[in-house]
Motif scaffolding. Structure first.
Motif, short mmCIF file in Angstrom:
data_model
loop_
_atom_site.label_atom_id
_atom_site.label_comp_id
_atom_site.label_asym_id
_atom_site.label_seq_id
_atom_site.Cartn_x
_atom_site.Cartn_y
_atom_site.Cartn_z
N HIS A 195 0.83 -1.20 0.00
CA HIS A 195 0.00 0.00 0.00
C HIS A 195 0.87 1.26 0.00
O HIS A 195 0.63 2.20 -0.76
CB HIS A 195 -0.92 -0.01 1.22
N LEU A 196 1.90 1.28 0.83
CA LEU A 196 2.82 2.41 0.86
C LEU A 196 3.51 2.60 -0.48
O LEU A 196 3.57 3.71 -1.02
CB LEU A 196 3.89 2.19 1.94
N PRO A 222 5.03 9.76 -8.93
CA PRO A 222 6.49 9.88 -9.05
C PRO A 222 6.95 11.33 -8.95
O PRO A 222 6.38 12.23 -9.55
CB PRO A 222 6.78 9.31 -10.45
N GLY A 223 8.00 11.53 -8.13
CA GLY A 223 8.58 12.84 -7.97
C GLY A 223 7.84 13.75 -7.02
O GLY A 223 8.35 14.79 -6.61
N ARG A 224 6.63 13.37 -6.62
CA ARG A 224 5.84 14.24 -5.74
C ARG A 224 6.14 13.92 -4.28
O ARG A 224 6.24 12.76 -3.89
CB ARG A 224 4.35 14.06 -6.02
N LEU A 225 6.28 14.96 -3.49
CA LEU A 225 6.52 14.81 -2.06
C LEU A 225 5.19 14.49 -1.38
O LEU A 225 4.26 15.30 -1.41
CB LEU A 225 7.13 16.10 -1.50
N LYS A 243 1.77 12.65 7.16
CA LYS A 243 0.38 12.59 7.61
C LYS A 243 -0.52 11.94 6.57
O LYS A 243 -1.39 11.13 6.90
CB LYS A 243 -0.11 14.00 7.93
N HIS A 244 -0.31 12.29 5.31
CA HIS A 244 -1.14 11.71 4.24
C HIS A 244 -0.93 10.20 4.15
O HIS A 244 -1.89 9.43 4.05
CB HIS A 244 -0.81 12.36 2.91
N LEU A 245 0.33 9.78 4.18
CA LEU A 245 0.62 8.34 4.11
C LEU A 245 0.02 7.59 5.28
O LEU A 245 -0.57 6.52 5.12
CB LEU A 245 2.13 8.12 4.04
N THR A 252 13.66 10.15 1.59
CA THR A 252 13.08 10.87 2.72
C THR A 252 13.33 12.36 2.58
O THR A 252 14.44 12.78 2.26
CB THR A 252 13.71 10.40 4.05
N GLU A 253 12.29 13.16 2.81
CA GLU A 253 12.44 14.61 2.97
C GLU A 253 12.21 14.88 4.45
O GLU A 253 11.09 14.81 4.95
CB GLU A 253 11.42 15.37 2.12
N ALA A 254 13.29 15.17 5.18
CA ALA A 254 13.26 15.24 6.64
C ALA A 254 12.16 16.16 7.15
O ALA A 254 12.03 17.30 6.71
CB ALA A 254 14.63 15.70 7.16
N GLY A 255 11.37 15.63 8.08
CA GLY A 255 10.32 16.41 8.71
C GLY A 255 9.07 16.60 7.87
O GLY A 255 8.11 17.19 8.33
N MET A 256 9.10 16.12 6.62
CA MET A 256 7.97 16.36 5.72
C MET A 256 7.32 15.07 5.26
O MET A 256 6.13 14.86 5.41
CB MET A 256 8.40 17.21 4.54
N GLY A 257 8.10 14.20 4.62
CA GLY A 257 7.51 12.99 4.07
C GLY A 257 8.48 12.25 3.18
O GLY A 257 9.68 12.27 3.41
N TYR A 258 7.92 11.62 2.13
CA TYR A 258 8.72 10.77 1.26
C TYR A 258 8.33 11.04 -0.19
O TYR A 258 7.23 11.48 -0.49
CB TYR A 258 8.46 9.29 1.58
N ARG A 259 9.28 10.72 -1.10
CA ARG A 259 8.97 10.79 -2.52
C ARG A 259 9.62 9.61 -3.24
O ARG A 259 10.65 9.10 -2.80
CB ARG A 259 9.43 12.12 -3.13
#
Length: 227
Positions: free
Chosen positions: A160-161, A169-172, A176-178, A217-224
């Motif tokens: 699912h993740l 693709p390419g989007r941060l 919280k959304h994940l 990983t984008e620290a403190g924000m999320g993943y792409r």
């Protein structure tokens, strides 16, 4: 010609952005406040919006939400706000990327080019059922992942993740959304869940899990996902 709407109330920064973008053959409109930005967005239909959050008449997050009510154009936030909560709020409202001031002009222009490329390839990406990288493939229809010629077994949560990331693709994608999409509202603050499962995915898919190439990983924000 790709048209960019710059929403920023600092005249010197606007001038630098406009000069650099026009030198690279972008068409540029500039708005010093949110009211003008929303009017220009409707009238000019830009391909990308570069948005400061701290505007004199309204908060940038409100602008993001308003735009998302009628358009999916990429929104790149350009802000001095460094708190992770501010970043997550912008991403959850619908921003595609977040760049913190002070910033490198080269980095901003690279993020802008990437946003344009994603927009240009979006129809094909939506129809595609196979995501291919140099190291593995993801079959979205069969729900299978193959690496080095063999199937990689993923748990339902891992799948699912991965599915959310590779289909954007390419989007941060914010933490919280994940968390909300995979575990539901009740687990919206359990960031340790994400760290554990992303580490498992990297061990299964990345050549060097400690220096991931694809699951970033984008620290403190999320993943792409970088395909």
């Amino acid at each position: 010609m790709t048209r960019v709407l710059v929403v920023e109330d600092d005249p010197q920064l606007v001038r630098a952005l406009v000069l650099n973008m026009r030198a690279r053959r972008y068409g540029v409109d500039a708005a010093p406040d949110g009211t003008t930005a929303l009017r220009l967005a409707q009238a000019r239909r830009p391909d990308v919006v570069v948005l400061d959050l701290g505007l004199p008449d309204m908060d940038g997050v409100h602008i993001i939400r308003t735009l998302r009510g009628w358009t999916r154009i990429p929104i790149l936030v350009l802000s001095a706000r460094r708190a992770s909560g501010e970043k997550v709020a912008a991403l959850d409202a619908g921003a595609d990327d977040y760049i913190t001031k002070p910033f490198s002009m080269d980095e901003l222009l690279a993020r802008l080019r990437a946003a344009v490329r994603r927009t240009e390839t979006e129809p094909d990406a939506a129809a595609a059922t196979l995501v291919t990288t140099d190291d593995f493939t993801v079959d979205l229809t069969a729900k299978k992942v193959r690496r080095s010629g063999r199937d990689i077994r993923l748990t339902p949560t891992e799948w699912h993740l991965l599915e959310i990331l590779v289909t954007h693709p390419g989007r941060l994608i914010s933490q919280k959304h994940l968390l909300r999409e995979v575990w539901g509202e009740a687990r919206g603050n359990k960031t340790n869940y994400l760290r554990v499962y992303m580490a498992q995915l990297r061990r299964k898919l990345e050549t060097d899990p400690s220096h991931p190439r694809y699951l970033v990983t984008e620290a403190g924000m999320g993943y792409r996902f970088e395909g």
